[in-house]
Design an enzyme around this catalytic site. Structure first.
Site, PDB file in Angstrom:
ATOM      1  N   LYS A 193      73.901  -2.894 -27.888  1.00 12.77           N
ATOM      2  CA  LYS A 193      73.830  -3.232 -29.317  1.00 12.77           C
ATOM      3  C   LYS A 193      73.565  -1.967 -30.127  1.00 12.77           C
ATOM      4  O   LYS A 193      72.594  -1.260 -29.870  1.00 12.77           O
ATOM      5  CB  LYS A 193      72.724  -4.266 -29.544  1.00 12.77           C
ATOM      6  CG  LYS A 193      72.982  -5.592 -28.822  1.00 12.77           C
ATOM      7  CD  LYS A 193      71.771  -6.494 -28.856  1.00 12.77           C
ATOM      8  CE  LYS A 193      70.654  -5.944 -28.005  1.00 12.77           C
ATOM      9  NZ  LYS A 193      69.492  -6.854 -27.922  1.00 12.77           N
TER      10      LYS A 193
ATOM     11  N   THR B 158      63.904  -7.913 -39.091  1.00 12.34           N
ATOM     12  CA  THR B 158      64.723  -7.992 -37.877  1.00 12.34           C
ATOM     13  C   THR B 158      63.891  -8.393 -36.652  1.00 12.34           C
ATOM     14  O   THR B 158      64.291  -8.152 -35.519  1.00 12.34           O
ATOM     15  CB  THR B 158      65.401  -6.635 -37.603  1.00 12.34           C
ATOM     16  OG1 THR B 158      64.378  -5.612 -37.498  1.00 12.34           O
ATOM     17  CG2 THR B 158      66.368  -6.268 -38.719  1.00 12.34           C
TER      18      THR B 158
ATOM     19  N   GLY C 103      62.709 -10.222 -33.654  1.00 13.75           N
ATOM     20  CA  GLY C 103      63.302 -11.195 -32.735  1.00 13.75           C
ATOM     21  C   GLY C 103      64.812 -11.173 -32.670  1.00 13.75           C
ATOM     22  O   GLY C 103      65.418 -12.076 -32.076  1.00 13.75           O
ATOM     23  N   THR C 104      65.456 -10.156 -33.254  1.00 13.50           N
ATOM     24  CA  THR C 104      66.920 -10.131 -33.239  1.00 13.50           C
ATOM     25  C   THR C 104      67.482 -10.012 -31.826  1.00 13.50           C
ATOM     26  O   THR C 104      68.504 -10.613 -31.504  1.00 13.50           O
ATOM     27  CB  THR C 104      67.467  -8.986 -34.108  1.00 13.50           C
ATOM     28  OG1 THR C 104      66.787  -7.770 -33.768  1.00 13.50           O
ATOM     29  CG2 THR C 104      67.275  -9.275 -35.582  1.00 13.50           C
ATOM     30  N   GLY C 105      66.820  -9.220 -30.980  1.00 18.19           N
ATOM     31  CA  GLY C 105      67.307  -9.059 -29.610  1.00 18.19           C
ATOM     32  C   GLY C 105      67.246 -10.357 -28.825  1.00 18.19           C
ATOM     33  O   GLY C 105      68.193 -10.718 -28.110  1.00 18.19           O
ATOM     34  N   CYS C 106      66.134 -11.070 -28.966  1.00 24.63           N
ATOM     35  CA  CYS C 106      65.979 -12.363 -28.295  1.00 24.63           C
ATOM     36  C   CYS C 106      67.045 -13.342 -28.780  1.00 24.63           C
ATOM     37  O   CYS C 106      67.686 -14.043 -27.983  1.00 24.63           O
ATOM     38  CB  CYS C 106      64.601 -12.953 -28.585  1.00 24.63           C
ATOM     39  SG  CYS C 106      63.212 -11.909 -28.119  1.00 24.63           S
TER      40      CYS C 106
END
Length: 265
Positions: A176, A208, A210-213
């Site tokens: 990402k 942003t 928690g965007t990865g989760c």
């Protein structure tokens, strides 16, 4: 009524609701998938950072895994925060008993910058879980840990993705590019050798958390619906872009995204 698709997340908690299994379950629901969750760590965190972490003991972790795997078969599985070597070893034992798609989000550091897993756990992750993953979803800092070098530009990312894929025997890798300075571009390295990119406008916001989760959870939900890896990543990219764009600006730090805002197919 047709049978509902099912996804399982194995990860830590977030009482503020923006990351971890809370974000995963919201994402599953938003994509029309029934969500289940096994808790690995109870994390005291919010939009301002991580205040404390309690990793669950092996007995209750094992009982949770046994409860799920003996009763409801997931169509896809995601792992997030796996803080200790023992947790990784126990989870890997269960993952090796099932053949459904497995999405590995190599959670190492929170959005706030707080470290979430030990150095020893990173090494166990590389050895036990990367080789059995259907796809891994590192951001640039996490990809740098796996690659061993800083990734400053697209050329470096393209080199790193192929080397990470080959070195650890991973089928698919999506790096990402949210930390790149220009557009938000993600790089998907498919098991057939193709590299597909997904671009979106850069949204200038601090919200942003928690965007990865969320991104990895949407991929998991789509794979549970028997979508291809490329389709799943494409949906996740559209989903995360819209949810960042409509972030509700909650909290005093890096706020969560809006998990219910995406209206795409």
């Amino acid at each position: 009524m047709s049978k509902i698709n099912v996804a399982l997340t194995i990860a830590g908690t977030d009482p503020s609701g923006g990351a971890g299994i809370m974000a995963d379950l919201k994402s599953f629901q938003a994509r029309g998938v029934y969500g289940m969750a096994v808790v690995t760590s109870v994390v005291a965190q919010n939009t301002q950072g991580v205040q404390d972490i309690c990793n669950l003991d092996q007995k209750i972790l094992d009982e949770q895994l046994k409860s799920v795997f003996s009763d409801i078969t997931p169509g896809a599985i995601k792992t997030g925060m796996l803080a200790e070597v023992e947790i990784i070893e126990r989870v890997s034992q269960y993952l090796n008993t099932i053949s459904c798609p497995y999405v590995l989000d190599p959670v190492m550091v929170a959005t706030s910058g707080d470290r979430l897993i030990s150095t020893e756990a990173v090494e166990a992750l590389k050895e036990k879980l990367l080789p059995i993953a259907t796809i891994i979803t590192p951001n640039l800092p996490e990809a740098e840990v796996l690659f061993g070098k800083e990734l400053k530009d697209e050329a470096a990312i393209l080199e790193a993705g192929k080397i990470i894929q080959s070195k650890y025997g991973i089928k698919n890798v999506v790096i990402k590019g949210g930390h790149l300075e220009k557009e938000a571009k993600d790089f998907l390295f498919l098991e057939d050798g193709q590299v597909v990119t997904f671009s979106a406008e850069r949204i200038h916001t601090k919200h942003t958390h928690g965007t990865g989760c969320t991104y990895a959870a949407v991929i998991t939900a789509e794979l549970a619906k028997v979508k291809s890896v490329q389709e799943a990543v494409g949906t996740a990219k559209h989903f995360i872009t819209e949810t960042i764009k409509t972030a509700p600006e909650l909290g005093h730090g890096n706020g969560p995204v809006n998990h219910v805002s995406y209206k795409g197919d």
